[in-house]
Design a protein around this motif. Structure first.
Motif, PDB file in Angstrom:
ATOM      1  N   THR A 103      32.349  53.213  27.130  1.00 56.59           N
ATOM      2  CA  THR A 103      31.480  52.020  27.169  1.00 56.59           C
ATOM      3  C   THR A 103      31.756  50.773  26.717  1.00 56.59           C
ATOM      4  N   ILE A 104      32.285  51.006  25.355  1.00 55.34           N
ATOM      5  CA  ILE A 104      33.046  49.922  24.569  1.00 55.34           C
ATOM      6  C   ILE A 104      34.022  49.094  25.602  1.00 55.34           C
ATOM      7  N   ALA A 105      34.765  49.927  26.100  1.00 55.69           N
ATOM      8  CA  ALA A 105      36.122  49.125  27.007  1.00 55.69           C
ATOM      9  C   ALA A 105      35.575  48.523  28.245  1.00 55.69           C
ATOM     10  N   VAL A 106      34.713  48.988  28.838  1.00 52.75           N
ATOM     11  CA  VAL A 106      33.868  48.678  30.000  1.00 52.75           C
ATOM     12  C   VAL A 106      33.195  47.367  29.569  1.00 52.75           C
ATOM     13  N   ILE A 107      32.462  47.216  28.366  1.00 49.58           N
ATOM     14  CA  ILE A 107      31.683  46.127  27.941  1.00 49.58           C
ATOM     15  C   ILE A 107      32.627  45.030  27.777  1.00 49.58           C
ATOM     16  N   VAL A 108      33.591  45.346  26.883  1.00 46.03           N
ATOM     17  CA  VAL A 108      34.644  44.322  26.506  1.00 46.03           C
ATOM     18  C   VAL A 108      35.162  43.641  27.790  1.00 46.03           C
ATOM     19  N   CYS A 109      35.621  44.451  29.035  1.00 48.86           N
ATOM     20  CA  CYS A 109      36.257  44.062  30.061  1.00 48.86           C
ATOM     21  C   CYS A 109      35.327  43.347  30.802  1.00 48.86           C
ATOM     22  N   VAL A 110      33.883  43.489  31.205  1.00 54.45           N
ATOM     23  CA  VAL A 110      32.992  42.796  31.937  1.00 54.45           C
ATOM     24  C   VAL A 110      32.595  41.552  30.947  1.00 54.45           C
ATOM     25  N   ALA A 111      32.543  41.582  29.893  1.00 56.37           N
ATOM     26  CA  ALA A 111      32.027  40.347  29.112  1.00 56.37           C
ATOM     27  C   ALA A 111      33.193  39.336  29.247  1.00 56.37           C
ATOM     28  N   TRP A 112      34.452  39.946  29.165  1.00 61.09           N
ATOM     29  CA  TRP A 112      35.754  38.757  29.391  1.00 61.09           C
ATOM     30  C   TRP A 112      35.834  38.157  30.813  1.00 61.09           C
ATOM     31  N   LEU A 113      35.467  39.021  31.724  1.00 64.82           N
ATOM     32  CA  LEU A 113      35.346  38.602  33.044  1.00 64.82           C
ATOM     33  C   LEU A 113      34.159  37.531  33.475  1.00 64.82           C
ATOM     34  N   VAL A 114      32.952  37.888  32.782  1.00 63.89           N
ATOM     35  CA  VAL A 114      31.579  37.037  32.846  1.00 63.89           C
ATOM     36  C   VAL A 114      31.927  35.671  32.217  1.00 63.89           C
ATOM     37  N   CYS A 115      32.763  35.551  30.974  1.00 63.27           N
ATOM     38  CA  CYS A 115      32.812  34.601  30.333  1.00 63.27           C
ATOM     39  C   CYS A 115      34.075  33.439  30.977  1.00 63.27           C
ATOM     40  N   LYS A 116      34.830  34.354  31.706  1.00 67.34           N
ATOM     41  CA  LYS A 116      36.148  33.476  32.495  1.00 67.34           C
ATOM     42  C   LYS A 116      35.507  32.961  33.982  1.00 67.34           C
ATOM     43  N   TRP A 117      34.649  33.816  34.505  1.00 67.68           N
ATOM     44  CA  TRP A 117      33.992  33.420  35.923  1.00 67.68           C
ATOM     45  C   TRP A 117      32.951  32.356  35.374  1.00 67.68           C
ATOM     46  N   PHE A 168      40.809  32.299  28.781  1.00 70.92           N
ATOM     47  CA  PHE A 168      40.536  33.394  29.365  1.00 70.92           C
ATOM     48  C   PHE A 168      41.320  33.892  30.373  1.00 70.92           C
ATOM     49  N   ALA A 169      41.931  32.966  31.357  1.00 74.48           N
ATOM     50  CA  ALA A 169      42.705  33.454  32.248  1.00 74.48           C
ATOM     51  C   ALA A 169      44.162  34.067  31.628  1.00 74.48           C
ATOM     52  N   VAL A 170      44.503  33.193  30.718  1.00 78.35           N
ATOM     53  CA  VAL A 170      45.839  33.801  30.222  1.00 78.35           C
ATOM     54  C   VAL A 170      45.814  34.794  29.158  1.00 78.35           C
ATOM     55  N   THR A 171      44.752  35.174  28.383  1.00 85.19           N
ATOM     56  CA  THR A 171      44.589  36.124  27.378  1.00 85.19           C
ATOM     57  C   THR A 171      43.987  36.979  28.209  1.00 85.19           C
ATOM     58  N   ARG A 172      44.609  37.945  28.664  1.00 87.29           N
ATOM     59  CA  ARG A 172      44.236  38.924  29.737  1.00 87.29           C
ATOM     60  C   ARG A 172      43.608  40.210  29.289  1.00 87.29           C
ATOM     61  N   ILE A 217      49.411  37.616  47.975  1.00 85.02           N
ATOM     62  CA  ILE A 217      48.654  37.017  46.881  1.00 85.02           C
ATOM     63  C   ILE A 217      48.295  35.718  47.070  1.00 85.02           C
ATOM     64  N   ASP A 218      48.967  34.845  47.697  1.00 81.69           N
ATOM     65  CA  ASP A 218      48.496  33.428  47.732  1.00 81.69           C
ATOM     66  C   ASP A 218      47.169  33.226  48.407  1.00 81.69           C
ATOM     67  N   VAL A 219      46.691  34.055  49.184  1.00 83.42           N
ATOM     68  CA  VAL A 219      45.465  34.135  50.056  1.00 83.42           C
ATOM     69  C   VAL A 219      44.261  34.523  49.151  1.00 83.42           C
ATOM     70  N   ILE A 220      44.507  35.138  48.049  1.00 81.22           N
ATOM     71  CA  ILE A 220      43.518  35.692  47.009  1.00 81.22           C
ATOM     72  C   ILE A 220      43.174  34.395  46.352  1.00 81.22           C
ATOM     73  N   PRO A 221      41.937  34.314  46.166  1.00 77.93           N
ATOM     74  CA  PRO A 221      41.528  33.237  44.835  1.00 77.93           C
ATOM     75  C   PRO A 221      42.060  33.436  43.446  1.00 77.93           C
ATOM     76  N   ALA A 222      42.634  32.396  42.958  1.00 80.53           N
ATOM     77  CA  ALA A 222      43.390  32.499  41.735  1.00 80.53           C
ATOM     78  C   ALA A 222      42.870  33.290  40.701  1.00 80.53           C
ATOM     79  N   PRO A 223      41.395  33.150  40.224  1.00 85.12           N
ATOM     80  CA  PRO A 223      40.736  33.791  39.498  1.00 85.12           C
ATOM     81  C   PRO A 223      40.549  35.123  39.304  1.00 85.12           C
TER      82      PRO A 223
END
Length: 357
Positions: A162-176, A191-195, A240-246
């Motif tokens: 649960t913690i891992a999922v929360i951290v992952c989702v929170a990081w993606l939400v902040c980035k996006w 956020f994009a570099v510190t993956r 990969i270039d056809v995929i949005p960078a984020p």
């Protein structure tokens, strides 16, 4: 005697990640100017993300086994293992690189001394012969909090998941969120570099595997899915270039965890062989030392008078850089890193068997 764990195919994936990074840098002008036009070899478009996912998976899996065996996680021993594995070659190369290229006076050097190279990388003021150290900074920062969370969950795997999922989702939400509101500004680049999200994808995979989750065993370990994911990963430069960078790193991370899972159970493409095992074993050295070799060989070539057919030159360059890097990485592993690795094993509660039996 510590419990010994060997995860098949992991060294093969490490080998692919290391070679992908090295080949990707070979004709980048930031690392060396050959004065000739290069071409791209089939490789993972983002080998660093593959490294992140492997690290997140392996570290988490070992922590879970340690928790199961000793009912706790020894934080001091964890950090001693990381120090003995990462620090020796990290600082030796750092000293050699900055003095060989007279960049020791750069004020940003302190970021590299304290595993914060992702900060100048975000600000685009990195020191070029060690600019790739940004990823090692990200990994070391991940280790500052992840073993503590594993320890505090006291063996309750679902809570750690649960913690891992929360951290992952929170990081993606902040980035996006930052990307949608402000675009690719400095905060977004951080956020994009510190993956941490990519490392968490690896951690989530490890927890599911440890729990023998049906999602992992029935879906992620599927041979056909693993085969398709492996091909998509290996030839990701073509699409990969056809995929949005984020979302590129997250897509590579998902393909990576599927490839890891498929290697654990009768894969169609089996990476458990002597060549992959050898290159994977020295992959850390390959990653660390290759920029200076690219710089050195490119300077010698451009300053020389050797004339070769244009079509042959890039092939020879790739061969020379690959052979020289593997040779020096092996010498480093055998004569410099091995004593530290032997000492590291004294702090192991669960031992990761680094090579094939």
């Amino acid at each position: 005697m510590p419990q010994s764990i060997h995860l098949p195919g992991l060294n093969g994936l490490r080998a692919i990640a290391a070679l992908s990074v090295m080949w990707g840098h070979t004709f980048q002008s930031d690392f060396g100017d050959w004065g000739v036009e290069g071409f791209r070899l089939p490789a993972v478009a983002d080998g660093v993300t593959l490294f992140f996912v492997i690290s997140g998976f392996l570290i988490t899996y070992l922590l879970l086994h340690e928790q199961g065996q000793s009912r706790t996680v020894s934080i001091p021993k964890f950090y001693m293992r990381r120090i003995l594995r990462i620090w020796p070659i990290y600082y030796i190369y750092l000293l050699i690189a900055v003095f060989a290229t007279s960049t020791w006076h750069d004020t940003n050097i302190w970021y590299y001394c304290f595993f914060s190279a992702n900060i100048p990388f975000v600000l685009s003021v990195g020191i070029w012969p060690i600019v790739h150290y940004w990823s090692l900074g990200v990994e070391e920062q991940f280790y500052l909090f992840w073993p503590w969370l594993a320890k505090l969950t006291k063996g309750k795997t679902k809570r750690l998941l649960t913690i891992a999922v929360i951290v992952c989702v929170a990081w993606l939400v902040c980035k996006w969120g930052i990307y949608l509101v402000y675009g690719t500004n400095t905060a977004y680049r951080f956020f994009a570099v510190t993956r941490f999200d990519c490392m968490m994808i690896g951690a989530i995979g490890a927890i599911l595997y440890f729990m023998k989750s049906k999602l992992f065993t029935n879906i992620l370990m599927n041979r056909t899915l693993g085969f398709v994911s492996f091909l998509l990963l290996l030839f990701s430069l073509t699409w990969i270039d056809v995929i949005p960078a984020p979302i590129r790193p997250q897509l590579i991370a998902i393909l990576s965890i599927v490839c890891i899972a498929s290697q654990l159970k009768s894969p169609i493409i089996n990476l458990e062989n002597r060549v992959c095992d050898f290159v994977g074993k020295i992959s850390y050295g390959i990653y660390v030392i290759h920029p200076l070799l690219i710089f050195g060989f490119s300077s010698l070539y451009k300053g020389g008078s050797i004339q070769l057919p244009t079509a042959v030159v890039p092939i020879l360059i790739y061969c020379i850089i690959t052979a020289a890097t593997i040779l020096i990485a092996w010498l480093s592993y055998k004569f410099f890193e091995s004593p530290f690795l032997q000492l590291k094993n004294r702090f192991a509660i669960v031992h990761s068997q680094n090579t094939m039996k």
